[in-house]
Design an enzyme around this catalytic site. Structure first.
Site, mmCIF file in Angstrom:
data_model
loop_
_atom_site.group_PDB
_atom_site.id
_atom_site.type_symbol
_atom_site.label_atom_id
_atom_site.label_comp_id
_atom_site.label_asym_id
_atom_site.label_seq_id
_atom_site.Cartn_x
_atom_site.Cartn_y
_atom_site.Cartn_z
ATOM 1 N N ASP A 204 37.179 3.839 -28.485
ATOM 2 C CA ASP A 204 37.967 3.292 -27.178
ATOM 3 C C ASP A 204 36.484 2.415 -26.080
ATOM 4 O O ASP A 204 35.583 1.929 -26.323
ATOM 5 C CB ASP A 204 38.907 4.694 -26.148
ATOM 6 C CG ASP A 204 36.522 5.473 -25.595
ATOM 7 O OD1 ASP A 204 36.113 4.839 -26.068
ATOM 8 O OD2 ASP A 204 37.089 5.928 -25.083
ATOM 9 N N ASP A 206 35.162 1.746 -22.491
ATOM 10 C CA ASP A 206 35.360 2.974 -20.867
ATOM 11 C C ASP A 206 34.053 2.280 -20.069
ATOM 12 O O ASP A 206 33.198 1.114 -20.308
ATOM 13 C CB ASP A 206 33.546 3.649 -21.527
ATOM 14 C CG ASP A 206 34.244 4.701 -22.296
ATOM 15 O OD1 ASP A 206 34.953 5.292 -22.597
ATOM 16 O OD2 ASP A 206 33.777 4.518 -23.898
ATOM 17 N N ASP A 287 39.662 3.186 -21.143
ATOM 18 C CA ASP A 287 39.417 4.792 -19.892
ATOM 19 C C ASP A 287 39.157 3.466 -19.079
ATOM 20 O O ASP A 287 37.749 2.743 -18.986
ATOM 21 C CB ASP A 287 38.104 5.749 -20.104
ATOM 22 C CG ASP A 287 38.732 6.451 -21.781
ATOM 23 O OD1 ASP A 287 40.118 6.519 -21.428
ATOM 24 O OD2 ASP A 287 37.835 6.967 -21.803
HETATM 25 P P1 TTP Z 1 32.915 8.994 -25.370
HETATM 26 O O1 TTP Z 1 34.351 7.287 -25.001
HETATM 27 O O2 TTP Z 1 34.250 10.145 -25.820
HETATM 28 O O3 TTP Z 1 32.380 8.204 -26.425
HETATM 29 P P2 TTP Z 1 31.387 6.767 -26.877
HETATM 30 O O4 TTP Z 1 31.792 5.852 -26.019
HETATM 31 O O5 TTP Z 1 29.482 7.365 -26.739
HETATM 32 O O6 TTP Z 1 31.932 6.894 -28.411
HETATM 33 P P3 TTP Z 1 33.240 5.470 -28.705
HETATM 34 O O7 TTP Z 1 32.506 4.748 -29.333
HETATM 35 O O8 TTP Z 1 33.379 6.356 -29.984
HETATM 36 O O9 TTP Z 1 34.042 5.823 -27.998
HETATM 37 O O10 TTP Z 1 32.879 8.766 -23.769
HETATM 38 C C1 TTP Z 1 32.103 7.850 -23.155
HETATM 39 C C2 TTP Z 1 30.091 8.817 -22.802
HETATM 40 O O11 TTP Z 1 31.580 9.371 -21.362
HETATM 41 C C3 TTP Z 1 29.975 10.049 -22.685
HETATM 42 O O12 TTP Z 1 28.632 10.088 -22.691
HETATM 43 C C4 TTP Z 1 30.838 11.094 -22.253
HETATM 44 C C5 TTP Z 1 31.470 10.181 -20.986
HETATM 45 N N1 TTP Z 1 32.355 11.486 -20.553
HETATM 46 C C6 TTP Z 1 32.254 12.071 -19.491
HETATM 47 O O13 TTP Z 1 31.192 11.732 -17.979
HETATM 48 N N2 TTP Z 1 33.772 12.239 -18.947
HETATM 49 C C7 TTP Z 1 35.043 12.415 -19.214
HETATM 50 O O14 TTP Z 1 35.659 12.553 -18.433
HETATM 51 C C8 TTP Z 1 34.535 11.546 -20.585
HETATM 52 C C9 TTP Z 1 36.004 11.683 -21.747
HETATM 53 C C10 TTP Z 1 33.307 11.396 -20.845
HETATM 54 MN MN MN Z 2 35.988 7.278 -23.939
HETATM 55 MN MN MN Z 3 33.915 5.568 -25.864
#
Ligand code: TTP
Ligand code: MN
Ligand code: MN
Ligand code: MN
Length: 363
Positions: A204, A206, A287
């Site tokens: 995703d 972020d 997100d």
């Molecule tokens: P993710 O997007 O789940 O994981 P990622 O970006 O490390 O891996 P990917 O490349 O597969 O997307 O989460 C990113 C970070 O955000 C993770 O360290 C946890 C944090 N997080 C929060 O702090 N609060 C939340 O509600 C969520 C969903 C994630």
């Molecule tokens: Mn995420």
């Molecule tokens: Mn992510």
């Protein structure tokens, strides 16, 4: 004269947040074996066992060279008896029978499939498994009731299984920044998550939204999401209001969830033009998190991950420093005060930790 080459012995600190863990490392087969068992344990609802395998895998992730043999494990932290046996087998035979059996099992494969659906956690996947469901087709033919989020997850399943590339993530960040800056001049957008740790792909995107003047970020998310909708880019969204209050007990024990205003979306990512008849877009998960300026370093630290690095930071803060760290702030329990910070470096300083840059947080 005979020259004997002795590899320097491996030294590893006990907490992952005390270690520098790059994305690429010299022990991928060993790490993958342990992480498969960690995942299978979580699928079985055995969280403590899962965490033990995750910790062992994370120790191997930070080693600067390939493990020579199990004799080198004795000085390393977090390697339990079970992990030790698994590593020994992979070192000697190239594979571990238990891991191969797990990967082949219907249970593991089905849980992996179901938990990959947006909005489906271990508990829901386990319910479906016990009802005898095994595929996405089974969900439909059994008339399984899905939440709106899961419905969107199933509809976009194939698209969301395609990793998001870095250029695509940066493109989305630009799109969101342009829109945010039109609605609120000087608004900022920061790409966090795995991309900030240097990953070339992600599941995703972020993004943290903020503004240099505290409070100006309030009211940005609604119009921003409405604009995405007007552009026809929004395939799914659910928003959460901010529930942060400074009077609430600071907590790091309620998992990674924080109290920022946020929006979980599935977006239509417009793809570069190709030949006729080829669909010009793909669904991607985005997100959006709205962060007041004074909390931005904490939110950035919290949302950069890895999840294990975050868990270890919070465990270190609590057990070694009597502090509570979350994505909003750092609270000193002995003094009963919050410790402000204007950068991630300052947060590490407050904790008495060497600074670990994002690309070395791949624990
Ligand atoms: P993710 O997007 O789940 O994981 P990622 O970006 O490390 O891996 P990917 O490349 O597969 O997307 O989460 C990113 C970070 O955000 C993770 O360290 C946890 C944090 N997080 C929060 O702090 N609060 C939340 O509600 C969520 C969903 C994630
Ligand atoms: Mn995420
Ligand atoms: Mn992510
Ligand atoms: Mn065991």
């Amino acid at each position: 004269h005979v020259t004997v080459t002795v590899e320097p012995s491996l030294q590893v600190a006990p907490y992952a947040c005390q270690r520098r863990t790059p994305l690429d490392h010299p022990n991928p087969a060993l790490v993958m074996a342990l992480e498969t068992l960690a995942e299978a344990a979580l699928f079985a609802g055995e969280e403590a066992r899962g965490l033990a395998f995750t910790r062992a895998a994370s120790v191997l992730r930070c080693l600067p060279r390939a493990l020579q043999g199990t004799h080198e494990l004795s000085g390393l932290p977090c390697i339990g008896g079970h992990s030790h046996r698994v590593l020994q087998e992979v070192l000697e035979d190239g594979v571990c029978a238990e891991v191969e059996a797990v990967k082949q099992s219907e249970r593991y494969q089905t849980m992996k499939l179901f938990t990959q659906i947006f909005g489906v956690g271990v508990r829901t996947a386990d319910c479906w498994y016990r009802e005898g469901l095994r595929s996405l087709g089974d969900l439909q033919s059994h008339g399984t009731r899905l939440t709106r989020q899961q419905q969107a997850g199933v509809e976009c399943f194939e698209d969301l299984a395609v990793p998001v590339g870095r250029a695509e993530a940066e493109g989305l960040a630009c799109l969101v920044l342009d829109a945010a800056a039109r609605l609120l001049p000087s608004a900022s957008v920061t790409l966090a998550g795995g991309f900030r740790r240097g990953k070339p792909h992600g599941h995703d995107v972020d993004l943290l939204l903020s503004h240099p003047e505290e409070g100006r970020e309030v009211g940005l998310l609604g119009p921003l999401v409405a604009w995405l909708e007007e552009q026809g880019l929004l395939l799914y969204q659910h928003s959460q209001h901010s529930s942060y209050t400074t009077t609430a007990e600071p907590s790091s024990s309620c998992g990674p969830l924080d109290r920022f205003e946020r929006c979980f979306t599935i977006l239509r990512l417009v793809l570069p033009a190709t030949g006729t008849g080829v669909r010009a877009w793909r669904a991607v998960r985005l997100d959006l998190v709205v962060v007041p300026h004074s909390q931005l370093p904490f939110a950035l630290l919290g949302w950069t991950g890895s999840r294990h690095f975050e868990r270890e930071l919070r465990r270190f803060a609590r057990h070694e420093r009597e502090m509570v760290l979350n994505s909003h702030g750092l609270y000193n329990m002995r003094q009963g005060t919050f410790l402000p910070a204007s950068s991630e470096e300052e947060i590490f300083q407050h904790l008495g930790l060497d600074y670990i840059p994002p690309t070395l947080r791949n624990a």
